[in-house]
Motif scaffolding. Structure first.
Motif, PDB file in Angstrom:
ATOM      1  N   HIS A   9       1.519 -23.519   2.201  1.00 46.93           N
ATOM      2  CA  HIS A   9       0.518 -22.493   2.498  1.00 46.93           C
ATOM      3  C   HIS A   9      -0.245 -22.038   1.258  1.00 46.93           C
ATOM      4  O   HIS A   9      -0.915 -21.010   1.277  1.00 46.93           O
ATOM      5  CB  HIS A   9       1.189 -21.280   3.147  1.00 46.93           C
ATOM      6  N   SER A  61      -2.955 -22.898  -0.204  1.00 51.03           N
ATOM      7  CA  SER A  61      -4.407 -22.709  -0.121  1.00 51.03           C
ATOM      8  C   SER A  61      -4.794 -21.428   0.601  1.00 51.03           C
ATOM      9  O   SER A  61      -5.949 -20.985   0.512  1.00 51.03           O
ATOM     10  CB  SER A  61      -5.054 -23.910   0.577  1.00 51.03           C
ATOM     11  N   TRP A  62      -3.849 -20.821   1.310  1.00 51.96           N
ATOM     12  CA  TRP A  62      -4.128 -19.587   2.050  1.00 51.96           C
ATOM     13  C   TRP A  62      -3.692 -18.341   1.286  1.00 51.96           C
ATOM     14  O   TRP A  62      -3.905 -17.220   1.762  1.00 51.96           O
ATOM     15  CB  TRP A  62      -3.410 -19.615   3.408  1.00 51.96           C
ATOM     16  N   ALA A  78      -4.160 -17.355  -5.630  1.00 47.83           N
ATOM     17  CA  ALA A  78      -3.720 -18.338  -6.628  1.00 47.83           C
ATOM     18  C   ALA A  78      -2.740 -17.765  -7.650  1.00 47.83           C
ATOM     19  O   ALA A  78      -1.756 -18.438  -8.000  1.00 47.83           O
ATOM     20  CB  ALA A  78      -4.945 -18.940  -7.330  1.00 47.83           C
TER      21      ALA A  78
END
Length: 378
Positions: free
Chosen positions: A283, A285-286, A289
């Motif tokens: 997960h 990318s959701w 960062a």
């Protein structure tokens, strides 16, 4: 019905002087109160089966009747329903306490069967603090839990810190816990406090004692999510489950000598870490960062630390002794609290990027202090 929101923390007796001298307590000297509690249930433990706890609490000459629902408890933070009011010893009046709530009828039907199951007897010292935009009651409980069954009487010490939210955001409880545990730079008197979040209530501990259940390994709990679940929510659901497994098993490894011989505590901690790292990558990318980068690095280092050497990766007593010592340092508890704090921010901030903690694997006191300071300051 009141809603109780509190963060429960385990601590060790040797940390008490530093806690009581902590600047956040502001030199307050609360008057100790002795609380003698009797928890009741039916012979078939019907209340336990329903996730309920019923107790009578003696404070001086007064007696209070308390009913608590199971609620939820994750990352040491519990939210549950609670009713409390004056009563006559041994004569609980549930309709008077609960009013028209359906539980009043259920408990009244069981009232004649209720009998003592276990007791807690402890001294409580309480401070009222304002921290991170919240009003919080900090309660230090020290005493014992006792349970009798047949001719056998079992007893275990009780020492815990409860941070109860009076008003304000729930994440403030984690902020206060981190501030208490955070070491002060260049202060040999306060090298940091060992505080470990715990999801086990006094009622759960008392029932385990009554049933003769020793320390149990916590396996990663199933946390299935529907295919259509929001990816951030799916991550949080699994991450909270992994965190619960980690904190329970690591606390046993740090506190319980018997756990040192149980390789299962290490095995299931590593299984929780593997699952946590997998769901974090799945997960990524959701998620913010900085959150992903910080916690991927930290949990990978933790997994290496929990991996025994050798081809079969079997924990040996010689390998586990230094692990036991490392888990008694402030850093592991700080990391668990900081991760819970950051997960809670994700819960409430949605896609917003929280300020993640910056823990680091540390082999020296200086590095432990630095990691702890970053975690508390984040």
């Amino acid at each position: 019905m009141a809603q109780e929101t509190e963060l429960k923390l385990l601590l060790r007796p040797e940390t008490l002087p530093a806690l009581l001298a902590h600047p956040l307590l502001g030199g307050q000297r609360p008057r100790p109160r002795r609380l003698r509690n009797t928890y009741v249930d039916t012979p078939a433990l019907d209340l336990m089966a329903r996730g309920l706890a019923v107790r009578e609490r003696r404070i001086g000459r007064s007696t209070l009747l308390t009913v608590k629902t199971a609620g939820t408890s994750i990352g040491g933070l519990s939210v549950r329903g609670e009713w409390e009011g004056p009563t006559r010893p041994g004569q609980p009046d549930f309709p008077a306490l609960l009013g028209e709530h359906p539980l009043a009828t259920t408990l009244a039907a069981l009232a004649d069967e209720l009998a003592p199951v276990f007791r807690t007897d402890f001294t409580r010292r309480a401070w009222h603090l304002e921290h991170a935009g919240a009003r919080i009651e900090l309660a230090l409980d020290q005493g014992h839990i006792m349970a009798s069954r047949g001719t056998a009487t079992r007893r275990e010490p009780l020492l815990e810190l409860e941070l109860e939210l009076v008003d304000g955001p729930a994440h403030a409880l984690y902020e206060l816990a981190l501030s208490l545990a955070w070491p002060t730079d260049n202060d040999p008197v306060r090298p940091g406090l060992w505080l470990m979040p715990s999801d086990r209530s006094k009622a759960q501990r008392g029932l385990a004692l009554f049933l003769g259940r020793g320390p149990t390994v916590q396996q990663p709990a199933p946390a299935a999510t529907d295919p259509g679940t929001d990816p951030r929510q799916a991550f949080r659901t699994v991450a909270w489950a992994c965190l619960g497994t980690l904190q329970a098993n690591l606390a046993h490894l740090a506190l319980d000598a018997d756990a040192l011989a149980a390789a299962a505590f290490v095995h299931h901690s590593r299984a929780a870490l593997a699952r946590l790292l997998a769901v974090l990558d799945q997960h990524a990318s959701w998620l913010p960062a900085p959150f992903v980068a910080t916690w991927r690095t930290y949990w990978q280092a933790a997994d290496r630390r929990l991996t025994p050497p050798g081809p079969d990766a079997t924990p040996s007593p010689r390998w586990m002794r230094p692990l036991h010592e490392a888990l008694q340092a402030p850093a592991p508890g700080l990391a668990l609290l900081a991760f819970a704090r950051d997960l809670h921010r994700l819960d409430h901030d949605g896609a917003g990027a929280p300020r993640p903690a910056q823990p680091r694997a540390a082999s020296s006191r200086a590095r432990v202090r630095k990691a702890s300071a970053r975690a508390a300051a984040a």
